[in-house]
Design a protein around this motif. Sequence first.
Motif, PDB file in Angstrom:
ATOM      1  N   ALA A 221     -31.472  39.910  20.462  1.00  0.00           N
ATOM      2  CA  ALA A 221     -31.244  40.153  21.889  1.00  0.00           C
ATOM      3  C   ALA A 221     -31.715  41.542  22.294  1.00  0.00           C
ATOM      4  N   ALA A 222     -31.471  42.533  21.442  1.00  0.00           N
ATOM      5  CA  ALA A 222     -31.859  43.905  21.771  1.00  0.00           C
ATOM      6  C   ALA A 222     -33.367  44.062  21.856  1.00  0.00           C
ATOM      7  N   VAL A 223     -34.097  43.454  20.914  1.00  0.00           N
ATOM      8  CA  VAL A 223     -35.552  43.581  20.917  1.00  0.00           C
ATOM      9  C   VAL A 223     -36.153  42.758  22.054  1.00  0.00           C
ATOM     10  N   ALA A 224     -35.714  41.512  22.210  1.00  0.00           N
ATOM     11  CA  ALA A 224     -36.249  40.664  23.282  1.00  0.00           C
ATOM     12  C   ALA A 224     -35.932  41.244  24.656  1.00  0.00           C
ATOM     13  N   GLY A 225     -34.764  41.874  24.785  1.00  0.00           N
ATOM     14  CA  GLY A 225     -34.361  42.434  26.065  1.00  0.00           C
ATOM     15  C   GLY A 225     -34.896  43.811  26.356  1.00  0.00           C
ATOM     16  N   GLY A 226     -35.725  44.363  25.449  1.00  0.00           N
ATOM     17  CA  GLY A 226     -36.349  45.656  25.693  1.00  0.00           C
ATOM     18  C   GLY A 226     -35.455  46.846  25.442  1.00  0.00           C
ATOM     19  N   LEU A 227     -34.351  46.657  24.712  1.00  0.00           N
ATOM     20  CA  LEU A 227     -33.436  47.774  24.457  1.00  0.00           C
ATOM     21  C   LEU A 227     -33.943  48.671  23.337  1.00  0.00           C
ATOM     22  N   VAL A 228     -34.581  48.070  22.331  1.00  0.00           N
ATOM     23  CA  VAL A 228     -35.266  48.804  21.262  1.00  0.00           C
ATOM     24  C   VAL A 228     -36.528  48.032  20.911  1.00  0.00           C
ATOM     25  N   ARG A 229     -37.465  48.690  20.241  1.00  0.00           N
ATOM     26  CA  ARG A 229     -38.705  48.031  19.819  1.00  0.00           C
ATOM     27  C   ARG A 229     -38.591  47.423  18.429  1.00  0.00           C
ATOM     28  N   THR A 230     -37.703  47.975  17.611  1.00  0.00           N
ATOM     29  CA  THR A 230     -37.571  47.452  16.253  1.00  0.00           C
ATOM     30  C   THR A 230     -36.142  47.628  15.779  1.00  0.00           C
ATOM     31  N   SER A 231     -35.724  46.746  14.868  1.00  0.00           N
ATOM     32  CA  SER A 231     -34.357  46.796  14.352  1.00  0.00           C
ATOM     33  C   SER A 231     -34.359  46.296  12.915  1.00  0.00           C
ATOM     34  N   VAL A 232     -33.347  46.732  12.171  1.00  0.00           N
ATOM     35  CA  VAL A 232     -33.171  46.286  10.794  1.00  0.00           C
ATOM     36  C   VAL A 232     -31.997  45.318  10.769  1.00  0.00           C
ATOM     37  N   ALA A 233     -32.200  44.178  10.105  1.00  0.00           N
ATOM     38  CA  ALA A 233     -31.191  43.122  10.094  1.00  0.00           C
ATOM     39  C   ALA A 233     -31.135  42.498   8.703  1.00  0.00           C
ATOM     40  N   SER A 234     -30.495  41.343   8.583  1.00  0.00           N
ATOM     41  CA  SER A 234     -30.401  40.663   7.293  1.00  0.00           C
ATOM     42  C   SER A 234     -30.637  39.177   7.483  1.00  0.00           C
ATOM     43  N   ASP A 235     -31.035  38.511   6.393  1.00  0.00           N
ATOM     44  CA  ASP A 235     -31.433  37.107   6.445  1.00  0.00           C
ATOM     45  C   ASP A 235     -31.017  36.441   5.133  1.00  0.00           C
ATOM     46  N   THR A 236     -30.051  35.518   5.228  1.00  0.00           N
ATOM     47  CA  THR A 236     -29.569  34.803   4.051  1.00  0.00           C
ATOM     48  C   THR A 236     -29.981  33.336   4.078  1.00  0.00           C
ATOM     49  N   GLY A 237     -30.138  32.781   5.285  1.00  0.00           N
ATOM     50  CA  GLY A 237     -30.592  31.401   5.409  1.00  0.00           C
ATOM     51  C   GLY A 237     -31.503  31.209   6.598  1.00  0.00           C
ATOM     52  N   GLY A 238     -31.934  32.345   7.174  1.00  0.00           N
ATOM     53  CA  GLY A 238     -32.758  32.312   8.386  1.00  0.00           C
ATOM     54  C   GLY A 238     -32.257  33.265   9.436  1.00  0.00           C
ATOM     55  N   SER A 239     -31.373  34.184   9.070  1.00  0.00           N
ATOM     56  CA  SER A 239     -30.670  35.024  10.040  1.00  0.00           C
ATOM     57  C   SER A 239     -31.521  36.067  10.737  1.00  0.00           C
ATOM     58  N   VAL A 240     -32.726  36.311  10.234  1.00  0.00           N
ATOM     59  CA  VAL A 240     -33.712  37.133  10.949  1.00  0.00           C
ATOM     60  C   VAL A 240     -34.673  36.252  11.724  1.00  0.00           C
ATOM     61  N   ARG A 241     -35.167  35.212  11.057  1.00  0.00           N
ATOM     62  CA  ARG A 241     -36.241  34.412  11.654  1.00  0.00           C
ATOM     63  C   ARG A 241     -35.782  33.494  12.775  1.00  0.00           C
ATOM     64  N   SER A 242     -34.632  32.851  12.631  1.00  0.00           N
ATOM     65  CA  SER A 242     -34.218  31.934  13.696  1.00  0.00           C
ATOM     66  C   SER A 242     -33.837  32.667  14.987  1.00  0.00           C
ATOM     67  N   PRO A 243     -33.079  33.771  14.963  1.00  0.00           N
ATOM     68  CA  PRO A 243     -32.841  34.492  16.218  1.00  0.00           C
ATOM     69  C   PRO A 243     -34.133  35.022  16.844  1.00  0.00           C
ATOM     70  N   ALA A 244     -35.052  35.491  15.998  1.00  0.00           N
ATOM     71  CA  ALA A 244     -36.335  35.954  16.526  1.00  0.00           C
ATOM     72  C   ALA A 244     -37.065  34.820  17.221  1.00  0.00           C
ATOM     73  N   ALA A 245     -37.043  33.629  16.621  1.00  0.00           N
ATOM     74  CA  ALA A 245     -37.711  32.474  17.224  1.00  0.00           C
ATOM     75  C   ALA A 245     -37.075  32.098  18.547  1.00  0.00           C
ATOM     76  N   TYR A 246     -35.761  32.030  18.584  1.00  0.00           N
ATOM     77  CA  TYR A 246     -35.066  31.638  19.804  1.00  0.00           C
ATOM     78  C   TYR A 246     -35.231  32.660  20.930  1.00  0.00           C
ATOM     79  N   CYS A 247     -35.455  33.915  20.554  1.00  0.00           N
ATOM     80  CA  CYS A 247     -35.540  34.978  21.558  1.00  0.00           C
ATOM     81  C   CYS A 247     -36.970  35.449  21.822  1.00  0.00           C
TER      82      CYS A 247
END
Length: 474
Positions: free
Chosen positions: A162-188
Motif C-alpha cells: 500500500a505504501a509503495v503503490a500509494g506513493g508514500l515511499v519508493r521502496t520497502s523491505v518486507a518478507s515472503d513465506t508463501g507469497g507475502s511480497v509478490r501477491s500484495p505487489a500484484a494486487y497493488c
Amino acid sequence: MIENPADLPILEAAERLRDGRLTSVALTVAHLDRIAERNGAYHAFLHVAAESALAEAARADEALGCGEDRGPLHGIPVAVKDLFDTAGMPTTYGSDVYAGYLPTEDAEVVRRLRAAGAVLIGKLETYEFAMVGPVFDRSFPPAANPWDVRRFTGGSSSGSAAAVAGGLVRTSVASDTGGSVRSPAAYCGVVGFKPTYGRIPARGVFVLSPSLDHVGLISASVAEAAITFDAIADAETTDAEPAASRLGGALSGLRIGYARKWFADDPETLPALLDAVDGAASQLSLLGARIEEVALPAAPDFESVGAVIIHAEAFEAHRRQLAASGDGYSRKVFQNILSGLCLTPEDLVRARHAAARLRDRIDRTVFARFDAILTATTLTPAIPFADFAGEAARWTPMRTIAFNVTGHPALSVPCGFANGLPLAIQLAGRAGDEATLCQIGHAYEQASDFAASKPPLPFPRAASDGRTQPAPSE
C-alpha cells in the motif's frame, strides 16, 4: 515533469542529491507530507519516525557534502515491514500482543539499510505475525489497496504494498513465506521481489517458518527493487552478480519457459489475467527472448508441501507464546496457528524431503533448459474487504508458494488491469541468478506502461468503529 520529490525514482533522486538540486531533508519532508496526506486512507504505516528520519536525512546531507557517498540509497527514505526489529522504534509484528514493544537492536537488514545511508522513515502494517488476514479484531485496521480502498492488499506485506503503490515511499523491505511480497505487489500494481532463499539475512525478523521465510522487497520499479536488494544482500558469500548489473541489457538469446497450463487450467483464473500474461509472453518474445511452453509439477503439490511446513513450523514458533498470551491474538490467526497441532515431526520431515525433491526436479527439468520461468502471480485482482467477513480464513488463488518451497528467486511485475485493478506476471529464475531475473523484468517493464500507471488519489476510509485513523508518529 515530476514536481513532487516524493515521486522521483531513486536513481533520479540520487542524482539530484549529488548535484545539489535536492537535499535528503527536503526529500524526506516530501515523503512525510505525502504520508500525512494519504495514510489516513491507506493505513500503510503503523509508525512514522518523523523526528529521527529528519535527523538521519540531515546527517546524510552532511556526509554527501563532505564527499562521503554510501551508494544509491544514500539519503533516500525507505520503510520496513513491522516484522523487522528496529532499535528504539515500536515493533509489534502486527499484533496487539507486542503493543509498546521497543527492540534494543536492529534487524540485520535494518542495520545494512542504515549503513547504506538510507533514511528509515517508519514501520509498515503487516498481517498479524505474517499469518492470515486481513483481520478486524486488532486495535488498528488492515492496510487498504490504493486502487480501491474498499479492497484488500493481499498479505502479509500489506502495508509495504500500500505504501509503495500509494506513493508514500519508493521502496520497502518486507518478507515472503508463501507469497507475502509478490501477491500484495500484484494486487497493488507494484514490483515484488523475493530473492533466492538466504540471500538476504533474516536475523531480527520475526520467525514464521524458517524453512520458507525469505526477506524481499516491494518497490515502485524493478530497478528500485534491484538497487535495494544490492544494498542489503549477502555479496561476500556468493559469486552471483549484483541484481542491478544487467538492467537495460537485451533479452536476445535468453530462454524463458512459459508455464501457461500451471494457471490457465485453473477454474479460478480470471480470463483477463490469462490474456494479460499471454500478452506479456508475446512482448518478451518481441524483445528477443525465446518463449516456449514448459510443464511444471502440479501447483497443488507445492501448495500441500508448503502448507505442512508453514503450519508445523509456525505452531512450534508460537507454542509458548500461545500458552502465555493466546487471548491477545486475533481469532483467525489463533485458529490458523493451532492447526499445526495436527501435524507430527514425521509429517514435517516428509514435507521437507518432498520440497527438496521438487527443487531438484525444477533444476533438472526446467532450469537446465531455461533461464527463467514465466507464469502468473495471482489468478484474480484484489477482492473486497467484505469477502473476509466471518470466522473462517479466506484464501485467494495465487501461484507463489512454489518458489518458497524450492527457494528459487521470483519477481512479480505489473502486466495489465481488469476492471481498473492491477494484474501481474511472475518470473522465477535459477538460484542465485537475481541479475537475469531483474534484466528480464526490467526489459518488460520498460516496454509496457503498466508500472507507470498510478492509482486514483485517496479519500478517507473510516475504520470499523467509524473513525478515520491517522498514522501514529514520534
